[in-house]
Design a protein around this motif. Structure first.
Motif, PDB file in Angstrom:
ATOM      1  N   ASN A 262     -41.859  16.121  13.575  1.00 18.90           N
ATOM      2  CA  ASN A 262     -43.047  16.169  13.355  1.00 18.90           C
ATOM      3  C   ASN A 262     -43.395  15.677  11.755  1.00 18.90           C
ATOM      4  O   ASN A 262     -42.867  16.753  10.954  1.00 18.90           O
ATOM      5  N   THR A 264     -46.400  14.889  10.365  1.00 16.37           N
ATOM      6  CA  THR A 264     -47.851  14.931  10.123  1.00 16.37           C
ATOM      7  C   THR A 264     -48.035  15.999   9.108  1.00 16.37           C
ATOM      8  O   THR A 264     -47.107  16.767   8.766  1.00 16.37           O
ATOM      9  N   ALA A 265     -49.362  15.868   8.402  1.00 15.49           N
ATOM     10  CA  ALA A 265     -49.580  17.040   7.505  1.00 15.49           C
ATOM     11  C   ALA A 265     -49.596  18.324   7.953  1.00 15.49           C
ATOM     12  O   ALA A 265     -48.952  19.426   7.261  1.00 15.49           O
ATOM     13  N   GLU A 266     -49.836  18.611   9.246  1.00 18.16           N
ATOM     14  CA  GLU A 266     -49.912  19.881   9.930  1.00 18.16           C
ATOM     15  C   GLU A 266     -48.542  20.456   9.914  1.00 18.16           C
ATOM     16  O   GLU A 266     -48.284  21.761   9.922  1.00 18.16           O
ATOM     17  N   GLN A 297     -38.616  13.352   7.367  1.00 14.34           N
ATOM     18  CA  GLN A 297     -39.560  12.347   6.419  1.00 14.34           C
ATOM     19  C   GLN A 297     -38.988  11.748   5.375  1.00 14.34           C
ATOM     20  O   GLN A 297     -39.205  10.570   5.044  1.00 14.34           O
ATOM     21  N   LYS A 334     -43.903  11.889  15.840  1.00 12.44           N
ATOM     22  CA  LYS A 334     -45.339  12.407  15.634  1.00 12.44           C
ATOM     23  C   LYS A 334     -45.380  11.942  13.841  1.00 12.44           C
ATOM     24  O   LYS A 334     -44.409  12.377  13.001  1.00 12.44           O
ATOM     25  N   GLY A 335     -46.357  11.289  13.736  1.00 10.63           N
ATOM     26  CA  GLY A 335     -46.552  11.057  12.185  1.00 10.63           C
ATOM     27  C   GLY A 335     -46.161   9.658  11.718  1.00 10.63           C
ATOM     28  O   GLY A 335     -46.293   9.201  10.536  1.00 10.63           O
ATOM     29  N   GLN A 337     -46.961   6.757  12.118  1.00 14.13           N
ATOM     30  CA  GLN A 337     -47.889   5.569  12.248  1.00 14.13           C
ATOM     31  C   GLN A 337     -48.300   5.933  10.837  1.00 14.13           C
ATOM     32  O   GLN A 337     -48.741   5.070  10.055  1.00 14.13           O
ATOM     33  N   GLY A 338     -48.799   7.138  10.571  1.00 10.70           N
ATOM     34  CA  GLY A 338     -49.410   7.499   9.180  1.00 10.70           C
ATOM     35  C   GLY A 338     -48.527   7.294   8.013  1.00 10.70           C
ATOM     36  O   GLY A 338     -49.012   6.978   6.975  1.00 10.70           O
ATOM     37  N   LEU A 339     -47.342   7.745   8.272  1.00 12.62           N
ATOM     38  CA  LEU A 339     -46.156   7.466   7.118  1.00 12.62           C
ATOM     39  C   LEU A 339     -46.083   5.926   6.884  1.00 12.62           C
ATOM     40  O   LEU A 339     -46.208   5.651   5.685  1.00 12.62           O
TER      41      LEU A 339
END
Length: 434
Positions: A262, A264-266, A297, A334-335, A337-339
């Motif tokens: 994951n 994402t920021a969380e 990441q 997870k995440g 798409q945002g990256l």
């Protein structure tokens, strides 16, 4: 009843066979009748490295699909991928006999066929020739010249090539599995049939297919393929990073990535611990999810940067109104798409094949990892280039019209011949009387 279509997706991590047919309710959708898959032994970075192992995996996937559907398959649509699949721009032209005659579908086919006769680098073959724009008599530029008039017809082509020995290896494996290939299609182009809408292709969109060991890129603008590329990175590289970072087995790293990966920021705010069983007589290992997120990441940022460079190299970055569509097994992270959005500056969505699957098709097939297999099946009745379908209709109309004219001409000629013979007889009788 629509004909049965079978697709074979040869990937680095799995081999998948989908059996289906064109939906009788919606001609743009696929009715899936069966699916089978097997672990991909003998394939590395999208290229077959062991014929026997790959053939066995194909046979296993095929048998599973046949049992699932109750249908025996003899012919399949197969994909081809890898770093060896490259693209170049080529120019072609033909000179027609008359300026008054309209440009026909036959002229288009002649021009395209000439491109296939070009001398390729040793060991390379053309697998796709995609026309960009046509030019008539050095002046008129158009995407579709059929029906227009002119003597000189020119065009620029996006030509996709692959290594001959790789193509031969694919056919050897398929033959060993007891089937044959109807046609071979570049993976990225097949995937685009399954996950991209006509509106996206027209507006400008970049498809990113993240596989186990390679990433395929295809870019559309004005509904035409404009750019293709391959990046030698994928989900297996992320797994390798996790394995090396936490000193665990490969299968443990893969499970850790898919289940807890994951970015994402969380994920960076949650201090959870995952316990991994140790090897024999060794204590378990504990992995912080925040550390796992950092490892994943770092590699995903590298991948996104390479993709951004390819898009800029294409020259179409400013024209991608529909942004980017990511698909393939690696897109499930997870995440992701945002990256990708943060690094490329483009709108990003996840690409699944649900739009082109008939209701009732297996829910599992709507996973991005099956997009290529679905696209290969859709290729049985769905064209990659909107002009292809139009040309088929024009060509069919032309031949029907030609046959009609031929019948009429034949009938007319017979009548005319009878008149001539009667006239000759009349003149002969008249001559004898005198």
């Amino acid at each position: 009843m629509s004909k049965i279509i079978a697709s074979l997706d040869i990937g680095s991590s799995k081999i998948c066979v989908v059996i289906g047919r064109q939906s009788q309710y919606d001609g743009n959708k696929l009715e899936v009748l069966g699916k089978g898959e097997a672990t991909s032994d003998g394939v590395s970075r999208g290229v077959i490295v062991n014929i026997d192992k790959t053939a066995l995996s194909i046979k296993q996937a095929l048998q599973a699909a046949e049992e699932d559907s109750g249908i025996n398959v003899n012919v399949v649509h197969v994909n081809i991928s890898g770093r060896h699949v490259t693209s170049t721009a080529h120019y072609g032209s033909i000179t027609r006999d008359s300026i008054e005659q309209e440009i026909t579908v036959t002229d288009i086919h002649t021009l395209t066929h000439d491109i296939h006769r070009m001398v390729m680098p040793l060991g390379m073959e053309i697998i796709h020739t995609i026309p960009q724009e046509y030019t008539i008599d050095y002046e008129i530029a158009t995407q579709d010249p059929v029906g227009m008039t002119g003597v000189k017809l020119e065009a620029n082509f996006h030509v996709i090539t692959a290594k001959t020995h790789v193509i031969q290896s694919i056919h050897k494996c398929i033959k060993k599995a007891g089937i044959a290939a109807e046609f071979t299609m570049a993976s990225a182009l097949a995937t685009s049939l399954a996950v991209l809408s006509d509106e996206e292709k027209e507006a400008g969109v970049c498809l990113i297919d993240i596989g186990a060991s390679i990433i395929n890129i295809v870019l559309f603008f004005d509904s035409i393929v404009r750019y293709t590329a391959t990046i030698p990175l994928g989900g297996n590289h992320i797994t390798a990073d996790v394995q090396q970072s936490f000193m665990i087995l490969e299968r443990q790293a893969e499970l850790l990535k898919t289940k807890f990966g994951n970015i994402t920021a969380e994920a960076f705010d949650t201090q959870a611990i995952v316990t991994i069983p140790g090897l024999r007589n060794r204590s378990p290992k504990e992995v912080l999810t925040t550390n796992l997120a950092k490892v994943i990441q770092a590699r995903m940022e590298e991948i996104a940067t390479f993709i951004q460079e390819e898009i800029l190299r294409s020259g179409f970055y400013e024209k991608l109104i529909a942004g980017m569509v990511i698909t393939g097994g690696g897109s499930n992270l997870k995440g992701a798409q945002g990256l990708f959005k943060a690094i490329t500056g483009l709108d990003v969505r996840l690409g699944v094949a649900d739009e082109y699957l008939e209701e009732g098709s297996g829910k599992k097939l709507k996973d991005p990892m099956y997009a290529t297999a679905i696209g290969l099946a859709l290729a049985g009745f769905k064209t990659l280039d909107y002009r292809e379908a139009y040309y088929k209709t024009k060509e069919s109309t032309y031949w029907d019209h030609s046959r009609q004219n031929k019948k009429q001409t034949k009938k007319g000629s017979f009548s005319f011949k009878q008149i001539i013979n009667k006239t000759k007889a009349f003149l002969a009788d008249d001559y004898e009387e005198t």
